[in-house]
Design an enzyme around this catalytic site. Structure first.
Site, PDB file in Angstrom:
ATOM      1  N   ALA A   6       0.816  -1.218   0.000  1.00 24.61           N
ATOM      2  CA  ALA A   6       0.000   0.000   0.000  1.00 24.61           C
ATOM      3  C   ALA A   6       0.855   1.277   0.000  1.00 24.61           C
ATOM      4  O   ALA A   6       0.432   2.303  -0.518  1.00 24.61           O
ATOM      5  CB  ALA A   6      -0.928  -0.012   1.204  1.00 24.61           C
ATOM      6  N   ARG A  18      -2.223   0.892   7.683  1.00 25.61           N
ATOM      7  CA  ARG A  18      -1.752   0.943   9.071  1.00 25.61           C
ATOM      8  C   ARG A  18      -1.203   2.286   9.526  1.00 25.61           C
ATOM      9  O   ARG A  18      -1.038   2.511  10.716  1.00 25.61           O
ATOM     10  CB  ARG A  18      -0.702  -0.158   9.286  1.00 25.61           C
ATOM     11  CG  ARG A  18      -1.343  -1.505   9.286  1.00 25.61           C
ATOM     12  CD  ARG A  18      -0.389  -2.653   9.329  1.00 25.61           C
ATOM     13  NE  ARG A  18      -1.167  -3.896   9.314  1.00 25.61           N
ATOM     14  CZ  ARG A  18      -1.731  -4.408   8.233  1.00 25.61           C
ATOM     15  NH1 ARG A  18      -1.570  -3.825   7.065  1.00 25.61           N
ATOM     16  NH2 ARG A  18      -2.453  -5.498   8.309  1.00 25.61           N
ATOM     17  N   HIS A 105      -3.604 -10.001  -4.011  1.00 29.10           N
ATOM     18  CA  HIS A 105      -4.820  -9.718  -3.237  1.00 29.10           C
ATOM     19  C   HIS A 105      -5.979  -9.307  -4.142  1.00 29.10           C
ATOM     20  O   HIS A 105      -6.926  -8.663  -3.700  1.00 29.10           O
ATOM     21  CB  HIS A 105      -4.552  -8.641  -2.183  1.00 29.10           C
ATOM     22  CG  HIS A 105      -3.637  -9.117  -1.087  1.00 29.10           C
ATOM     23  ND1 HIS A 105      -3.013  -8.277  -0.210  1.00 29.10           N
ATOM     24  CD2 HIS A 105      -3.253 -10.366  -0.723  1.00 29.10           C
ATOM     25  CE1 HIS A 105      -2.272  -8.988   0.638  1.00 29.10           C
ATOM     26  NE2 HIS A 105      -2.391 -10.251   0.342  1.00 29.10           N
ATOM     27  N   CYS A 113     -19.312 -12.501  -9.724  1.00 31.54           N
ATOM     28  CA  CYS A 113     -20.500 -13.158  -9.175  1.00 31.54           C
ATOM     29  C   CYS A 113     -20.035 -14.417  -8.462  1.00 31.54           C
ATOM     30  O   CYS A 113     -19.370 -15.266  -9.064  1.00 31.54           O
ATOM     31  CB  CYS A 113     -21.494 -13.513 -10.277  1.00 31.54           C
ATOM     32  SG  CYS A 113     -22.841 -14.545  -9.625  1.00 31.54           S
ATOM     33  N   SER A 180       4.612  -2.928   4.811  1.00 27.15           N
ATOM     34  CA  SER A 180       4.982  -3.125   6.216  1.00 27.15           C
ATOM     35  C   SER A 180       5.528  -4.535   6.434  1.00 27.15           C
ATOM     36  O   SER A 180       6.110  -4.811   7.476  1.00 27.15           O
ATOM     37  CB  SER A 180       3.758  -2.898   7.110  1.00 27.15           C
ATOM     38  OG  SER A 180       2.729  -3.799   6.744  1.00 27.15           O
TER      39      SER A 180
HETATM   40  P1  NAD Z   1       0.487  -1.527   5.051  1.00 21.84           P
HETATM   41  O1  NAD Z   1      -0.532  -0.472   5.152  1.00 21.84           O
HETATM   42  O2  NAD Z   1       0.539  -2.590   6.074  1.00 21.84           O
HETATM   43  O3  NAD Z   1       1.965  -0.859   5.021  1.00 21.84           O
HETATM   44  C1  NAD Z   1       2.323   0.166   4.192  1.00 21.84           C
HETATM   45  C2  NAD Z   1       3.788   0.506   4.468  1.00 21.84           C
HETATM   46  O4  NAD Z   1       4.171   1.503   3.538  1.00 21.84           O
HETATM   47  C3  NAD Z   1       4.043   1.069   5.871  1.00 21.84           C
HETATM   48  O5  NAD Z   1       5.132   0.387   6.464  1.00 21.84           O
HETATM   49  C4  NAD Z   1       4.366   2.553   5.626  1.00 21.84           C
HETATM   50  O6  NAD Z   1       5.372   3.042   6.490  1.00 21.84           O
HETATM   51  C5  NAD Z   1       4.891   2.522   4.221  1.00 21.84           C
HETATM   52  N1  NAD Z   1       4.649   3.749   3.452  1.00 21.84           N
HETATM   53  C6  NAD Z   1       3.552   4.553   3.487  1.00 21.84           C
HETATM   54  N2  NAD Z   1       3.693   5.561   2.610  1.00 21.84           N
HETATM   55  C7  NAD Z   1       4.911   5.396   2.025  1.00 21.84           C
HETATM   56  C8  NAD Z   1       5.627   6.130   1.050  1.00 21.84           C
HETATM   57  N3  NAD Z   1       5.140   7.241   0.491  1.00 21.84           N
HETATM   58  N4  NAD Z   1       6.843   5.673   0.670  1.00 21.84           N
HETATM   59  C9  NAD Z   1       7.381   4.540   1.236  1.00 21.84           C
HETATM   60  N5  NAD Z   1       6.746   3.832   2.181  1.00 21.84           N
HETATM   61  C10 NAD Z   1       5.518   4.242   2.559  1.00 21.84           C
HETATM   62  O7  NAD Z   1       0.311  -2.122   3.599  1.00 21.84           O
HETATM   63  P2  NAD Z   1       0.716  -3.516   2.951  1.00 21.84           P
HETATM   64  O8  NAD Z   1       2.055  -3.951   3.439  1.00 21.84           O
HETATM   65  O9  NAD Z   1       0.469  -3.394   1.510  1.00 21.84           O
HETATM   66  O10 NAD Z   1      -0.336  -4.583   3.511  1.00 21.84           O
HETATM   67  C11 NAD Z   1      -1.648  -4.369   3.870  1.00 21.84           C
HETATM   68  C12 NAD Z   1      -2.761  -4.645   2.896  1.00 21.84           C
HETATM   69  O11 NAD Z   1      -3.215  -3.409   2.441  1.00 21.84           O
HETATM   70  C13 NAD Z   1      -2.497  -5.398   1.640  1.00 21.84           C
HETATM   71  O12 NAD Z   1      -3.260  -6.526   1.707  1.00 21.84           O
HETATM   72  C14 NAD Z   1      -3.070  -4.519   0.508  1.00 21.84           C
HETATM   73  O13 NAD Z   1      -3.898  -5.327  -0.317  1.00 21.84           O
HETATM   74  C15 NAD Z   1      -3.920  -3.547   1.211  1.00 21.84           C
HETATM   75  N6  NAD Z   1      -4.113  -2.173   0.711  1.00 21.84           N
HETATM   76  C16 NAD Z   1      -4.006  -1.847  -0.617  1.00 21.84           C
HETATM   77  C17 NAD Z   1      -4.154  -0.530  -1.021  1.00 21.84           C
HETATM   78  C18 NAD Z   1      -4.025  -0.202  -2.487  1.00 21.84           C
HETATM   79  O14 NAD Z   1      -4.410  -0.996  -3.331  1.00 21.84           O
HETATM   80  N7  NAD Z   1      -3.463   0.973  -2.830  1.00 21.84           N
HETATM   81  C19 NAD Z   1      -4.404   0.467  -0.085  1.00 21.84           C
HETATM   82  C20 NAD Z   1      -4.540   0.106   1.258  1.00 21.84           C
HETATM   83  C21 NAD Z   1      -4.378  -1.218   1.633  1.00 21.84           C
END
Ligand code: NAD
Length: 235
Positions: A6, A18, A105, A113, A180
């Site tokens: 993310a 998060r 994901h 459906c 993360s």
């Molecule tokens: P996460 O939210 O757990 O972690 C995101 C990480 O990115 C954090 O450690 C944060 O410090 C870091 N971060 C935030 N902004 C940043 C930047 N500008 N540059 C560098 N690092 C940055 O997300 P995750 O690890 O992807 O896992 C969580 C779940 O979130 C996944 O299953 C995903 O499918 C879902 N998700 C997806 C989206 C999307 O499609 N854009 C958005 C939100 C959540």
């Protein structure tokens, strides 16, 4: 091989899960499970109501410098696969080849459906919700419609997960951007890659549980860090 989370899309205006202000600071993840969605119409109605809040942000987002940097690395022949935990489709929009992007994901850009397997464009179903359908159903068979994302409690897609681990085992360099690294099985991919001989690079704003395995840790924003990295590697 590249693994993104993310954090690569926050600079496109999509909040991560998060960080402060992230999606789960507004909604309770315990409520939005696959089991609740399937079992109960009231839950589906709440899910689609939440989507009226979240989906416009996703639909309006544009790829940022980090997505473009990943696409540029592929054009230079340096990227075999982009495994993404994201559901926003921004890698493909930035020019990464769709066949090299593995969405472990799922994607928010389609709706499935759950009975007949029909796949519909998200925009069409979202328009129905906006027009007042509280929990849209399949027009062919009456089945439950669900965005093609992997929800909490839902099985990971087998093909994509297997492919992701195959790529991790073959990678020379495994580059993580904006994750993360706490959500499994994605968080296990860098471990498998390092065990199989890859060098690990982590680009993230904050420490991750895999930092001790990394050859290079770049603490910073994905956009500027990836632009600098692409410039430094040269053609
Ligand atoms: P996460 O939210 O757990 O972690 C995101 C990480 O990115 C954090 O450690 C944060 O410090 C870091 N971060 C935030 N902004 C940043 C930047 N500008 N540059 C560098 N690092 C940055 O997300 P995750 O690890 O992807 O896992 C969580 C779940 O979130 C996944 O299953 C995903 O499918 C879902 N998700 C997806 C989206 C999307 O499609 N854009 C958005 C939100 C959540």
């Amino acid at each position: 091989m590249v693994l993104t989370g993310a954090g690569i899309s926050t600079e496109s205006g999509i909040p991560d899960f998060r960080s402060p202000g992230g999606i789960w600071t507004k909604y309770d993840p315990e409520e939005f499970t696959y089991q609740n969605f399937v079992a109960n119409r009231a839950h589906r109605e709440r899910y689609w109501k939440m989507s009226l809040d979240i989906h416009p942000v996703l639909a309006a987002a544009e790829p940022n410098a980090a997505h473009h940097a990943v696409a540029e690395l592929e054009r230079r022949g340096r990227v075999c696969a982009v495994i993404t935990q994201n559901i926003d489709g921004l890698h493909q929009r930035a020019g990464s080849s769709p066949e090299r992007v593995i969405e472990i994901h799922g994607t928010a850009l389609s709706v499935l459906c759950l009975s007949c397997g029909d796949r519909l464009p998200r925009e069409d179903v979202q328009a129905r919700v906006q027009a007042g359908e509280a929990a849209p159903e399949c027009r062919s068979c009456g089945g439950i419609l669900k965005p093609a994302t992997v929800s909490f409690g839902q099985a990971m897609p087998e093909r994509e997960t297997a492919l992701a681990f195959e790529h991790a085992e073959r990678a020379e360099v495994f580059l993580v951007i904006g994750s993360s690294l706490v959500v499994h099985p994605a968080a296990y991919l860098p471990v498998r890659a390092v065990e199989s001989g890859a060098k690990l690079i982590i680009v993230n704003l904050e420490p991750t549980p895999c930092d001790r395995l990394a050859t290079v840790r770049l603490r910073g924003k994905a956009g500027e860090t990836m632009s600098a990295l692409v410039a430094a590697i040269g053609p």
